[in-house]
Design an enzyme around this catalytic site. Structure first.
Site, PDB file in Angstrom:
ATOM      1  N   LYS A 103     -28.005   2.595  24.866  1.00 20.34           N
ATOM      2  CA  LYS A 103     -29.032   1.562  24.638  1.00 20.34           C
ATOM      3  C   LYS A 103     -28.405   0.272  24.123  1.00 20.34           C
ATOM      4  CE  LYS A 103     -31.075   4.362  21.843  1.00 20.34           C
ATOM      5  NZ  LYS A 103     -30.292   5.583  22.077  1.00 20.34           N
TER       6      LYS A 103
ATOM      7  N   GLY B 166     -26.880   4.572  16.049  1.00 24.83           N
ATOM      8  CA  GLY B 166     -25.544   3.986  16.156  1.00 24.83           C
ATOM      9  C   GLY B 166     -25.425   3.434  17.558  1.00 24.83           C
ATOM     10  N   HIS B 167     -25.508   2.120  17.676  1.00 26.84           N
ATOM     11  CA  HIS B 167     -25.499   1.491  18.999  1.00 26.84           C
ATOM     12  C   HIS B 167     -24.183   0.729  19.185  1.00 26.84           C
ATOM     13  CE1 HIS B 167     -30.195   1.538  19.219  1.00 26.84           C
ATOM     14  NE2 HIS B 167     -29.655   2.709  19.021  1.00 26.84           N
TER      15      HIS B 167
ATOM     16  N   ASP C 232     -28.219   8.147  22.245  1.00 32.27           N
ATOM     17  CA  ASP C 232     -26.841   7.819  22.628  1.00 32.27           C
ATOM     18  C   ASP C 232     -26.663   7.616  24.127  1.00 32.27           C
ATOM     19  OD1 ASP C 232     -26.141   8.051  19.948  1.00 32.27           O
ATOM     20  OD2 ASP C 232     -25.709  10.188  20.151  1.00 32.27           O
TER      21      ASP C 232
ATOM     22  N   GLN D  78     -32.768   6.134  19.025  1.00 34.00           N
ATOM     23  CA  GLN D  78     -32.933   7.549  19.412  1.00 34.00           C
ATOM     24  C   GLN D  78     -33.389   7.642  20.880  1.00 34.00           C
ATOM     25  OE1 GLN D  78     -34.509   6.682  16.013  1.00 34.00           O
ATOM     26  NE2 GLN D  78     -32.337   6.858  15.551  1.00 34.00           N
TER      27      GLN D  78
HETATM   28  P1  GDP Z   1     -26.767   4.233  22.031  1.00 31.86           P
HETATM   29  O1  GDP Z   1     -27.004   4.907  20.730  1.00 31.86           O
HETATM   30  O2  GDP Z   1     -27.781   4.594  23.066  1.00 31.86           O
HETATM   31  O3  GDP Z   1     -26.602   2.750  21.913  1.00 31.86           O
HETATM   32  O4  GDP Z   1     -25.370   4.799  22.574  1.00 31.86           O
HETATM   33  P2  GDP Z   1     -24.017   4.989  21.701  1.00 31.86           P
HETATM   34  O5  GDP Z   1     -23.414   3.662  21.475  1.00 31.86           O
HETATM   35  O6  GDP Z   1     -24.276   5.851  20.523  1.00 31.86           O
HETATM   36  O7  GDP Z   1     -23.171   5.867  22.705  1.00 31.86           O
HETATM   37  C1  GDP Z   1     -22.847   5.433  23.977  1.00 31.86           C
HETATM   38  C2  GDP Z   1     -21.324   5.394  24.104  1.00 31.86           C
HETATM   39  O8  GDP Z   1     -20.981   5.282  25.456  1.00 31.86           O
HETATM   40  C3  GDP Z   1     -20.683   4.198  23.428  1.00 31.86           C
HETATM   41  O9  GDP Z   1     -19.425   4.562  22.949  1.00 31.86           O
HETATM   42  C4  GDP Z   1     -20.567   3.165  24.557  1.00 31.86           C
HETATM   43  O10 GDP Z   1     -19.498   2.246  24.356  1.00 31.86           O
HETATM   44  C5  GDP Z   1     -20.272   4.073  25.708  1.00 31.86           C
HETATM   45  N1  GDP Z   1     -20.733   3.622  27.031  1.00 31.86           N
HETATM   46  C6  GDP Z   1     -21.891   2.973  27.354  1.00 31.86           C
HETATM   47  N2  GDP Z   1     -22.006   2.852  28.692  1.00 31.86           N
HETATM   48  C7  GDP Z   1     -20.912   3.435  29.210  1.00 31.86           C
HETATM   49  C8  GDP Z   1     -20.459   3.664  30.558  1.00 31.86           C
HETATM   50  O11 GDP Z   1     -21.105   3.326  31.542  1.00 31.86           O
HETATM   51  N3  GDP Z   1     -19.275   4.322  30.697  1.00 31.86           N
HETATM   52  C9  GDP Z   1     -18.532   4.749  29.641  1.00 31.86           C
HETATM   53  N4  GDP Z   1     -17.393   5.385  29.884  1.00 31.86           N
HETATM   54  N5  GDP Z   1     -18.933   4.560  28.379  1.00 31.86           N
HETATM   55  C10 GDP Z   1     -20.099   3.927  28.166  1.00 31.86           C
HETATM   56  P1  IMO Z   2     -29.204   6.438  18.664  1.00 32.12           P
HETATM   57  O1  IMO Z   2     -30.164   5.308  18.390  1.00 32.12           O
HETATM   58  C1  IMO Z   2     -28.589  10.746  18.802  1.00 32.12           C
HETATM   59  C2  IMO Z   2     -30.787  13.149  15.879  1.00 32.12           C
HETATM   60  C3  IMO Z   2     -30.011  13.875  14.790  1.00 32.12           C
HETATM   61  C4  IMO Z   2     -30.900  15.093  14.598  1.00 32.12           C
HETATM   62  C5  IMO Z   2     -32.311  14.518  14.767  1.00 32.12           C
HETATM   63  C6  IMO Z   2     -33.008  14.172  13.454  1.00 32.12           C
HETATM   64  O2  IMO Z   2     -27.793   6.106  18.354  1.00 32.12           O
HETATM   65  O3  IMO Z   2     -29.411   7.006  20.021  1.00 32.12           O
HETATM   66  P2  IMO Z   2     -32.710  12.170  11.700  1.00 32.12           P
HETATM   67  O4  IMO Z   2     -31.525  11.770  10.866  1.00 32.12           O
HETATM   68  O5  IMO Z   2     -33.196  11.110  12.610  1.00 32.12           O
HETATM   69  O6  IMO Z   2     -33.800  12.783  10.886  1.00 32.12           O
HETATM   70  O7  IMO Z   2     -32.144  13.368  12.634  1.00 32.12           O
HETATM   71  O8  IMO Z   2     -32.154  13.341  15.528  1.00 32.12           O
HETATM   72  N1  IMO Z   2     -30.553  11.691  15.957  1.00 32.12           N
HETATM   73  C7  IMO Z   2     -29.850  11.095  16.940  1.00 32.12           C
HETATM   74  N2  IMO Z   2     -29.162  11.625  17.974  1.00 32.12           N
HETATM   75  N3  IMO Z   2     -28.681   9.410  18.672  1.00 32.12           N
HETATM   76  C8  IMO Z   2     -29.378   8.864  17.655  1.00 32.12           C
HETATM   77  O9  IMO Z   2     -29.596   7.540  17.553  1.00 32.12           O
HETATM   78  C9  IMO Z   2     -29.977   9.725  16.702  1.00 32.12           C
HETATM   79  N4  IMO Z   2     -30.705   9.518  15.581  1.00 32.12           N
HETATM   80  C10 IMO Z   2     -31.056  10.731  15.151  1.00 32.12           C
HETATM   81  O10 IMO Z   2     -28.721  14.217  15.223  1.00 32.12           O
HETATM   82  O11 IMO Z   2     -30.700  16.003  15.638  1.00 32.12           O
HETATM   83 MG    MG Z   3     -26.011   6.111  19.353  1.00 33.59          MG
END
Ligand code: GDP
Ligand code: IMO
Ligand code: MG
Length: 433
Positions: free
Chosen positions: A16, A40-41, A13, A224
């Protein structure tokens, strides 16, 4: 043209999705190389928010071919739902997304076992996303998995399903006291997906190499993060695949000589969803504020993310394990209203100071962070357009993170939108890009 790997440098999270989307502007292929719909991207384009789970984040650009490579695990039901959702929003997802026949399938018994295993672990559960990821990769390693290509050969699909299900039903009924699963029901459901998914089936290895040989640029998008890596993360509190840069090579089917940039995505603080050790975790009001300002709730499960100060020990570790060439720093804006900021530069345990990731898990579990404290900047930075216009304290903070992580910070993100990205070092991914 060489390939670029985008890898999470923390526990996932990190942003990415945003980074991949932003950098895909000048790329031809975006390849997901591991993980599944546990990811979840989030990608924000204009006023539209896209939450992608299985589909690569390059999908928002018409010129990009999104590729799901061999190392990914595919839940075909989720894949169809996601493709349908994107089509409903005007994207020609079915025509553009490509999927490797070697990617493994997540089956209904994988999801069920994920739940049951977690339940059986009780308080010691990992807090998985319950998407069947661990059991699917376990079957892959045990060589009893079904693959994406099997969907398109009914005879083979039924043979493999029968063999796998025989064993799974023993497990479900005799160990977990559940009802057995019905072969016909699963076969009907899965083979029913085949028609609509047939068009995606591609020799992705061939496609990736033709693209590289033709001088195109590709991005390998990790899911991840480094600390969730099966081999290099905080085992057993990890996922069951290899998010690290090495995983991009095995999962994507390319050799190291094709890669010239490895970009680590990192927040200016750190978060974690699910169980496991977390030295800089905050349990106080500062942590509450960070969670709220950062909107730290999971994109996939909606769970509240645990938050903490930037951990430079882990950042240096991620730098080494991935061989980072760049850092893409996200969410700097979230720290704007804190008077004082902290960065963990080392750990203390049993009278000893550890500057590097401790060699034994027990040390990591009990590590106390050694903090460096610096002043915050106290003003909104989300509208800044040029890196040099950031307040001096913000730039000093980025310098500190760079010095501590020992990897150059090239981009600094100050909000979720594409446009809210500042270039700190002008080193484009492709010449002229
Ligand atoms: P990922 O799994 O690495 O793609 O990240 P996620 O999408 O799960 O979580 C990142 C969250 O931060 C999302 O809600 C993005 O919209 C948000 N985000 C990304 N970059 C920034 C930033 O520079 N500032 C803020 N406030 N939010 C950001
Ligand atoms: P993105 O790509 C954050 C965590 C779960 C748990 C562990 C194992 O959005 O960054 P799993 O279901 O993979 O067997 O769970 O990994 N986990 C993540 N945490 N971002 C993710 O994906 C994750 N995918 C799995 O919360 O701790
Ligand atoms: Mg994510």
């Amino acid at each position: 043209m060489p390939a670029t790997i985008i890898v999470g440098a923390q526990w996932g999270d990190e942003g990415k999705g945003k980074a991949t989307d932003m950098l895909a502007d000048t790329t031809d292929l975006v390849v997901r190389y591991q993980g599944g719909n546990n990811a979840g991207h989030t990608v924000i384009v204009g006023d539209q928010v896209f939450k992608l789970h299985l589909i690569p984040s390059g999908i928002l650009y018409p010129h990009v071919t999104p590729v799901i490579a061999d190392g990914v695990v595919i839940d075909p039901k989720v894949m169809l739902e996601e493709l349908d959702g994107l089509e409903a929003r005007g994207l020609d997802a079915f025509a553009r997304v490509k999927g490797s026949g070697n990617a493994h399938l997540i089956m209904p018994y994988h999801r069920e076992l994920d739940l049951l295993i977690e339940r059986r672990l009780g308080k010691a559960n990992l807090g998985t996303t319950k998407r069947g990821i661990g059991p699917a990769y376990a079957d892959k390693a045990s060589r009893v998995g079904l693959r994406f290509q099997d969907l398109f050969d009914e005879k083979i699909f039924r043979q493999k399903l029968e063999a796998a299900l025989h064993h799974k039903n023993e497990l479900l009924t005799k160990i977990y006291n559940r009802l057995p699963m019905d072969l016909e029901e699963i076969a009907e459901e899965y083979l029913g997906y085949a028609d609509r998914l047939q068009g995606l089936l591609t020799d992705t290895t061939e496609m990736i190499h033709t693209s590289l040989e033709g001088g195109q640029h590709i991005i390998l998008e990790g899911a991840q993060g480094t600390l969730l890596d099966l081999d290099h993360g905080t085992y057993p509190f990890v996922t069951s695949s290899n998010p690290v840069a090495g995983g991009a090579l095995t999962g994507g089917g390319i050799g190291p000589r094709h890669v010239d940039r490895v970009i680590g995505i990192t927040k200016a603080y750190i978060t974690r969803v699910g169980a496991g050790p977390f030295p800089t975790e905050l349990f106080d009001e500062v942590g509450e504020r960070m969670t709220d300002i950062g909107g730290e709730y999971g994109t996939t499960t909606g769970r509240r993310r645990r938050v903490g100060w930037f951990d430079a020990v882990l950042a240096r570790y991620a730098n080494r394990v991935n061989g980072l060439t760049d850092l893409f720093l996200t969410k700097l804006d979230v720290l704007s209203e804190f008077e004082t900021l902290k960065v963990a530069t080392a750990y203390r345990y049993d009278g000893k100071v550890y500057e590097n990731f401790p060699p034994h898990q027990s040390i990591f579990h009990h590590a106390e962070p050694v903090y460096e404290e610096v002043p915050g900047w106290g003003s909104d930075i989300t509208e800044v357009e040029d890196y040099s216009d950031l307040p001096v304290e913000a730039r000093d903070f980025v310098d500190l993170l760079e010095e501590q992580a020992q990897a150059p910070v090239t981009w600094v993100s100050i909000g979720p939108k594409r446009s809210q990205t500042l270039v700190r070092r002008d080193v484009p991914l492709v010449p002229g890009g």
